[in-house]
Structure formats: C-alpha cells, structure tokens
Enzyme design. Sequence first.
Site, PDB file in Angstrom:
ATOM      1  N   HIS A 477       0.808  -1.169   0.099  1.00 36.05           N
ATOM      2  CA  HIS A 477      -0.029   0.250  -0.041  1.00 36.05           C
ATOM      3  C   HIS A 477       0.817   1.233   0.035  1.00 36.05           C
ATOM      4  O   HIS A 477       0.599   2.278   0.779  1.00 36.05           O
ATOM      5  CB  HIS A 477      -0.874   0.121   1.286  1.00 36.05           C
ATOM      6  N   ARG A 538      -7.439   3.580  -1.276  1.00 33.63           N
ATOM      7  CA  ARG A 538      -6.627   2.696  -0.557  1.00 33.63           C
ATOM      8  C   ARG A 538      -5.609   2.349  -0.909  1.00 33.63           C
ATOM      9  O   ARG A 538      -4.340   2.725  -0.299  1.00 33.63           O
ATOM     10  CB  ARG A 538      -7.394   1.203  -0.554  1.00 33.63           C
ATOM     11  N   GLY A 557      -8.610  -2.701  -4.533  1.00 37.70           N
ATOM     12  CA  GLY A 557      -9.420  -2.690  -3.468  1.00 37.70           C
ATOM     13  C   GLY A 557      -8.943  -4.057  -2.597  1.00 37.70           C
ATOM     14  O   GLY A 557      -7.655  -4.210  -2.556  1.00 37.70           O
ATOM     15  N   GLU A 563     -11.152  -0.809  -8.474  1.00 31.72           N
ATOM     16  CA  GLU A 563     -12.030   0.215  -9.175  1.00 31.72           C
ATOM     17  C   GLU A 563     -11.217   1.379 -10.127  1.00 31.72           C
ATOM     18  O   GLU A 563     -10.142   1.334  -9.922  1.00 31.72           O
ATOM     19  CB  GLU A 563     -12.589   0.987  -8.096  1.00 31.72           C
ATOM     20  N   TYR A 573     -13.356   9.304  -2.038  1.00 34.05           N
ATOM     21  CA  TYR A 573     -13.856   7.977  -2.849  1.00 34.05           C
ATOM     22  C   TYR A 573     -13.949   6.792  -1.711  1.00 34.05           C
ATOM     23  O   TYR A 573     -14.322   5.649  -2.201  1.00 34.05           O
ATOM     24  CB  TYR A 573     -12.719   7.735  -3.646  1.00 34.05           C
TER      25      TYR A 573
END
Length: 700
Positions: A477, A538, A557, A563, A573
């Site tokens: 991430h 994310r 996700g 997305e 978002y």
Amino acid sequence: MFPSSSRRCVLAAVIAAVAAVAVVVPAATGASGFTVTGVASGRCLDVVGNSTAAKTRVNIYDCNGQANQAWTFTAAGELRVYDGAMCLDVAHASTTSPADAQIYTCNGGANQKWRINADGTITGGQSGLCLDVTGAATANSTLVGMYTCTGGGNQKWRTTLGDTQPPSVPGDPRVSDLVCDAVTFAWNASTDNVGVAFYDVYHDGQLMKSVSGSTLSTSLTVVGGVTWGLYVNARDAAGNVSQASTTVPITPPQCQPDDQAPTAPTNLTGAASGTTVTLDWAAATDNIGVRAYDVYRGGVKVGAVTGTATAPPATTFVDSGLAANTSYEYSVVARDAQANVSPPSATTTVTTGAACGDSVCAVTQIAADTDIPWGLVTLPDGTILYTRRDAHDIVHLNPATGAKTSVGTVPGVDNTDGEGGLLGLAVSPGFAADHWLYLMHTSPSDNRIVRIKLADGQLDTASEQVLLSGLLRNKFHNGGRLRFGPDGKLYATTGDAQNGDNAQNKASLNGKVLRLNPDGSVPADNPFGTYVWSYGHRNPQGLAFDSQGRLWEQEFGNSVMDETNLITKGGNYGWPACEGTSGTCSTAGFIAPKRTYSTAEGSCSGIAIVRDVLYVACERGTRMYREVISGSDLTDVQAYFNGTYGRLRTVEPAPDGGLWLTTTNNGDKDSIPDNSNEKIFHVTLGGASVARTAAPVRSR
C-alpha cells in the site's frame, strides 16, 4: 467545514468489521491539539459552525484539521478547544440523561471535567454519563450530548492525545496446525510508548482480520493449494501503525486429494475478425471441478482462462495481434485445482484476414529484464526510461534496437520486503531544457518524491532535490504512480500505508491523489491548502488524463472489488468504509467508481489513455482491459491477453499511437533484486501508425 457532494454506496463486510472497532484519525496539522473521532461515524468532534461563542453546541463532522476540531486534554481533566480558549461543558451542569454538550468559558467547574477511558468512552466527571452521538446517527452535523452509557459505537471515541509514535515491528511470525482450510498464525508482542491496541493480519496486502492488542495468535481461514504470504502489523489507539513483520509463506494442502484429470474440452471452434481470433468450446467435466483452460497455438501455450472454487472458467478466448493472411492451429486443455491436466481438445485451424480489423493489431517484445519494470516514460527522442523497482536503477531502452543502458542508481531507495522500492517516474514537461526526472520511491523512513537531472545520459545524483517527504511507508500500500497533467502540475498516488484511517484524514498525505507544482510547492488552487487533490483511496497506482484534461485513477481494493475512478477536485472516494460498489452505504459525499472489477479479474496497476480509450494493466487478472470513454462513462469493455503474458504492471502511451506494456510475474512481493524474468512489449493499436525505425527484437 466542507460541504458534502455526490454519494457512493458501498460496504465490504470485512472492511466494515474492521472499521467498526478501529476508526482512528491522527492528529490534524495546522491547528494545535488532537482530534476526537467517533468510532461509529469516523467523523470528528466539532464545534458547530466554527463558532467561538459560549453555549455553542458540539456535533460530529468530516475531519478537516480546523481549529474547531483541535482539542487538548489538561491535567485538570478539561477538554479545551480553540487553543485552550474554551472548554467542553455539560449545559446547566446537568447530571441527568440526556443533557446537552456545548463549549463554554473555562471555569474549573465539575461539569467541565472529563475522563477518557480505556474502552473508548469519554465520561463526564460530574455526571458519569457518556459523551454520545444523538440517536446513534453517523451523518454530518449530528449533535453530541450526554447519555446513559450503553456500550454502543456512538459512545466510543478515538483520541490521538499527541501520540505520533508507532509500535515496534511484531517479532517472529510463525504458523502451526496448517490444514487445507485453516492455519494458526502467531507472533511476538510489539512494544509501544502508550500501548498496542490492535494487530492487523494480512496476506499479500489484503487485510484478513484484526485482533486485540493482547492477542498474539489467531486462527485464519485459508484456501487449499493456494500460496499466500502472511504478516502482521501492530496498531495503537491513536492509529499509528508499525512496519510489517516479515512474511511467512504458506501453501495449504488440498482438502480432497485428487488424481483424476478433467475430460478434454470439445467442440472447439474459431472465427477470425481481421487479425484477431475468437475461440469457443464446450466445457470439460471433472470429478471435483475444472479450474482453468489453457489455450495452445501451434503447440505453444498462448493464454489461459481461469475460474475460482465457486465460479467455473469461461469457455471462450480472444487471441489478438496476429499476422494477416495466416493460418493458426489451436487446441485447448482443461486443468483442475490440483494441476491434473486433461487430454487436448481436437484442433481447429483459423485463417486471419487481410488486415487488422480489431483494436489490437500486433504485439512486439522489445526487451526483457531480470528486475521489475515499474515506472516507464518516453523521452522526446522516442526512446524509453524505466525504473527497476527492487534494483533501484533506471534503464535507458531503445525500442527500435533493444539496446539497454543503466543511467544510474537512485540514491536512498529502500525496499519493504513487499511492494516498496523505486516506483513512479515522470519526465518534466520542459525536459529538453531542464533535464529533470521526477521519481517516487521508498526510503528507510518514508515514501518520497524527488527530482534528479539526467545529464549526458547519466543521472546527476548531485542535483537531487527532495520535493516531498514524510509519506508513510509499509510493506504494501505505497501507491507510487506519477503523472504530469495538462495543467503542468505533478500528480502522485499514495497508498494508505496499511492504515485505512489515513485515507479519510485530510491532514494526512496517505491514501490520496496529490498535486504538486514542479518545484515541489503546493499549488494555490488545491482544494484544502495542502498537497491533497482527492482522498479516500486505498492503494491507487494508475493515473491518466483524457482529451478533456480529466484525471482517471486505478485503485486496488482489499478482497472484494478494484475500481477505476474519475477524479474530481477535493473528491472523497470512500475507503475504508467503502470498497467498489458492494453493498450499501449511507454516507453522503462518497463518489462512486466508474467501473469495478472482482479482484480475481482485476488487481490492476497502471492505466493509459490513447484517443480517449482507457487501457488497464492487471496483475492477478493477467489481462489488459480496453474501455472506451464515453462522456463520463466507460463503455465497450474488452479484455485482451488473458493469461498470455501473465501479470501486467504498467501500460503507457507510445509515440506512434500504440502502447508500451510491462509484466510483473516473478519476485513481485519479495523485494529481492534481479530475481525476475519480465518483458516489455510494444502493442500496435488499430488505426495507429505502425511505422518503426528498425526491426523489432522479436515478434509474435
């Protein structure tokens, strides 16, 4: 306060479960004090209307870093706001339920004394009642008062209390009792200056579960035959997250031994449209279930169609970019979950047309690399620069000849035993004159954006300027994509650093799309006076602009949906409350994605736009999507290269109207340099010029 705008409705069950116990917003910058955040709502304790007048009520509202949300807790037990000028106060010194909470001039009264409790409640020192969001509502502007303590989420709060120190890394992660559908995962305790509140357990960047800070082992549900990498992060009550533990790989055995192969697929047929062939066949059968079909052209595997334990694979395949007026022989085999392979189907022969009649006309391999190509740009002379994520250098590639040269190693880059390293790359719009390259990378302490000059074909490391530092890093991430917009500004994606609360905290730069001036300063027209352009993300990694100058973004996700978003200035978002469009969500202001993908068919990283068509490179989905931008929608969606080249990482526009496309198949999650075998391709698109300056290295 900031007004709410359009709505997105989503709720992923696993995310909701985690958010319900751990919504934390770190202390805001720009106002002294800490935030007090509702667990149920994720919104901040806020003085209505930014008023400093005595008897002004308090409510919950989107956290925005303003002074009416910045609280201090004094040794006398007061909760002060506006740099200590006013106190949180129970109206009329009431000790009965319900009662109003307000601000008032600090006077030392018992109705201005508070206790911040270990269970997340805040109780009045005089009344013993709990600070309560009225009616258990979660919407902006819901009033806050005093009520009999019930243990509800509307009476639970998270406070940062100035704690900015993350816990230490959890030690010695290990597994035991591994069976086909479960494993016990354990670790040694972290330490923290205040105390560890939670441990978050992941596999390969996906959150599996959260447990309390006193729990050092947990049972996990796993999938037989599927290799995962398990690790754990520690999190304190203020929302500070540790760096991840080392990764423990597991491959559970199959729950049901199986040595029976599927039957051969039947009725294989093919049809050509220009230089594209579409194959169809009848499904094979298996005693347990068919998991995939492998497609062979001329006896060489050219693609795969995969399913899951609950969804069988499709029985069609599109083979693109073939030679004109050429006959191709195809066959298909079936596989089950334990790699038992069927006999091949009968063959079918298909002859392509005289010219490309489809969107993808040819694929040419222009280079290979032993490390992972991540960021890729085209220089003004038509040659390429790309970053090598784990090796930390930049390579110059001549796509016409395949000649490669390293132009230098970027200083200060660090790996994360995951997906950090040398990531995004962008070329200054004025490169011909200023020679600046822009890079995003992980350092030993953070993620950062730097610029370095490319002089005489080599990096001038003495010219390096750090434009933005302090972005939180973690094993996964980290975001990392860079893109200059038509406005001349630099846009960057940042991941949430494995702490979803960062994404909703506008005072944090993680879980965001950022916008910078080329010199690293904050543009005057940014929506919040900071680098933040949009939030609630994310792990975004794709950025591209269409012909109208609109910004599109691609985002990973957790376990439900990936997305594609159309980014608006100041837009929210939805992460971590919302993932894709699964379920329902009552939170106003969340912006819905323009397209979603199941993680099995997605896990997409890079995007590119050519002639207002969006191309999406997917990793787990092992395919490239082509999606036509029509107004603000994505239409006529087609998938190419399904399993043909494996996991796809980066796609970029090529100067001839085609695409550059890279793979990310080996060593993708371990940070070990030069343990890969990756490819870089040129994709010729229908209608694009196919002129080349020299013969390609290898053609399909």
